[in-house]
Design an enzyme around this catalytic site. Sequence first.
Site, short mmCIF file in Angstrom:
data_model
loop_
_atom_site.label_atom_id
_atom_site.label_comp_id
_atom_site.label_asym_id
_atom_site.label_seq_id
_atom_site.Cartn_x
_atom_site.Cartn_y
_atom_site.Cartn_z
CG ASN A 7 92.75 79.07 102.79
OD1 ASN A 7 93.45 79.47 101.85
ND2 ASN A 7 91.83 79.83 103.35
CG HIS A 10 98.63 82.25 101.87
ND1 HIS A 10 98.53 83.60 101.60
CD2 HIS A 10 97.98 82.04 103.03
CE1 HIS A 10 97.87 84.18 102.59
NE2 HIS A 10 97.52 83.27 103.47
CG HIS A 52 88.81 84.99 101.33
ND1 HIS A 52 89.31 85.72 102.36
CD2 HIS A 52 87.72 85.66 100.89
CE1 HIS A 52 88.57 86.81 102.55
NE2 HIS A 52 87.61 86.80 101.65
NE ARG A 54 91.48 90.04 100.38
CZ ARG A 54 91.28 90.47 101.64
NH1 ARG A 54 91.29 89.62 102.63
NH2 ARG A 54 91.11 91.75 101.88
NE ARG A 58 94.85 91.27 99.93
CZ ARG A 58 94.62 91.60 101.21
NH1 ARG A 58 95.07 90.82 102.17
NH2 ARG A 58 93.97 92.68 101.53
CD GLU A 79 88.04 81.22 104.02
OE1 GLU A 79 88.71 82.25 103.77
OE2 GLU A 79 88.45 80.32 104.74
CB THR A 110 87.65 93.90 119.35
OG1 THR A 110 86.93 92.88 120.00
CG2 THR A 110 87.03 95.24 119.64
CD GLU A 160 86.83 78.61 109.40
OE1 GLU A 160 86.18 78.16 108.43
OE2 GLU A 160 88.01 79.02 109.33
CG HIS A 200 93.29 83.36 110.88
ND1 HIS A 200 93.13 83.86 109.61
CD2 HIS A 200 94.31 84.05 111.43
CE1 HIS A 200 94.00 84.83 109.42
NE2 HIS A 200 94.73 84.96 110.50
N1 PXP Z 1 89.58 80.29 107.98
C1 PXP Z 1 89.25 81.50 107.47
C2 PXP Z 1 87.84 81.96 107.59
C3 PXP Z 1 90.21 82.28 106.82
O1 PXP Z 1 89.86 83.47 106.31
C4 PXP Z 1 91.52 81.78 106.68
C5 PXP Z 1 92.54 82.57 105.95
O2 PXP Z 1 92.88 83.67 106.64
C6 PXP Z 1 91.82 80.53 107.23
C7 PXP Z 1 90.83 79.81 107.87
C8 PXP Z 1 93.19 79.94 107.12
O3 PXP Z 1 94.08 80.66 107.89
P1 PXP Z 1 95.63 80.32 107.80
O4 PXP Z 1 96.07 80.65 106.42
O5 PXP Z 1 96.24 81.19 108.85
O6 PXP Z 1 95.77 78.85 108.10
#
Ligand code: PXP
Length: 247
Positions: A7, A10, A52, A54, A58, A79, A110, A160, A200
């Site tokens: 992913n 960032h 993602h 969004r 962002r 995503e 939650t 997922e 995540h």
């Molecule tokens: N999977 C999903 C569905 C996400 O939205 C994200 C990003 O928050 C990730 C995986 C990757 O998470 P991380 O950046 O914490 O590895």
Amino acid sequence: MIHLGVNIDHCATVRQARYRDAGATVGGAVEPDPVAFAVAAERAGADGITVHLREDRRHIQERDVWRLRESIATRLNLEMACTPEMTAFALKLKPEFVCVVPEGRQEVTTEGGLDVVGNLARVGPCVEALAAAGIKVSLFIDPDEPQIAMSASVGATFVELHTGAYAHAYFTPHRAKEFQRLRLGCAQARDVGLTVNAGHGINYVNIAEIRTLPHLYELNIGHSIVSRALFTGVDEAVREMKARMKG
Ligand code: PXP
């Protein structure tokens, strides 16, 4: 062997911190380029690239996604929120995979996964439209039985499983309980015919345990890989994660 989806959101976060109008401008001083990051990640062994897009844009911009669509050689996993606008966008883009994630507060359970049970009227048609176009759909959910069962009922190919609660609990007494939830969730998802992804908060430490979850097809990992790449470069960061996934 478990697949690795990298992913790259960032990488775009760093760019957006300086270049807010990066949606309209690329090249020159506008850096870092998430598409270049993706290509380097693939070269190092990533099995797919995840972004993602969004609604608030962002980090990843629409233009990034189109450039990725043309540049990457593996698979694109988009995503997205469960909205008519994003569904229309995905139908134009035609990524190999879409992972539907919550963005609005009312869609979130939650723990933070998509509340498929509570949003059936929106999630069902979204999955149906994407699947009809040949896109494999994943739903990002907590490892809870009702959400898993409903994900299978609405026609998703994948779930997922949200590993955030486990990652958060890693250094607390709740870790074993959260890991057990994930174990059960993987088994339940497999039992109802779903392919199991997870993601995540997965990092170079907790991967040692995460990799032992049953039936995993793919892990989507972003923050830890982008962070490590600052020190080691993308190539080493991806290779090291792949090596730890193998154990
Ligand atoms: N999977 C999903 C569905 C996400 O939205 C994200 C990003 O928050 C990730 C995986 C990757 O998470 P991380 O950046 O914490 O590895």
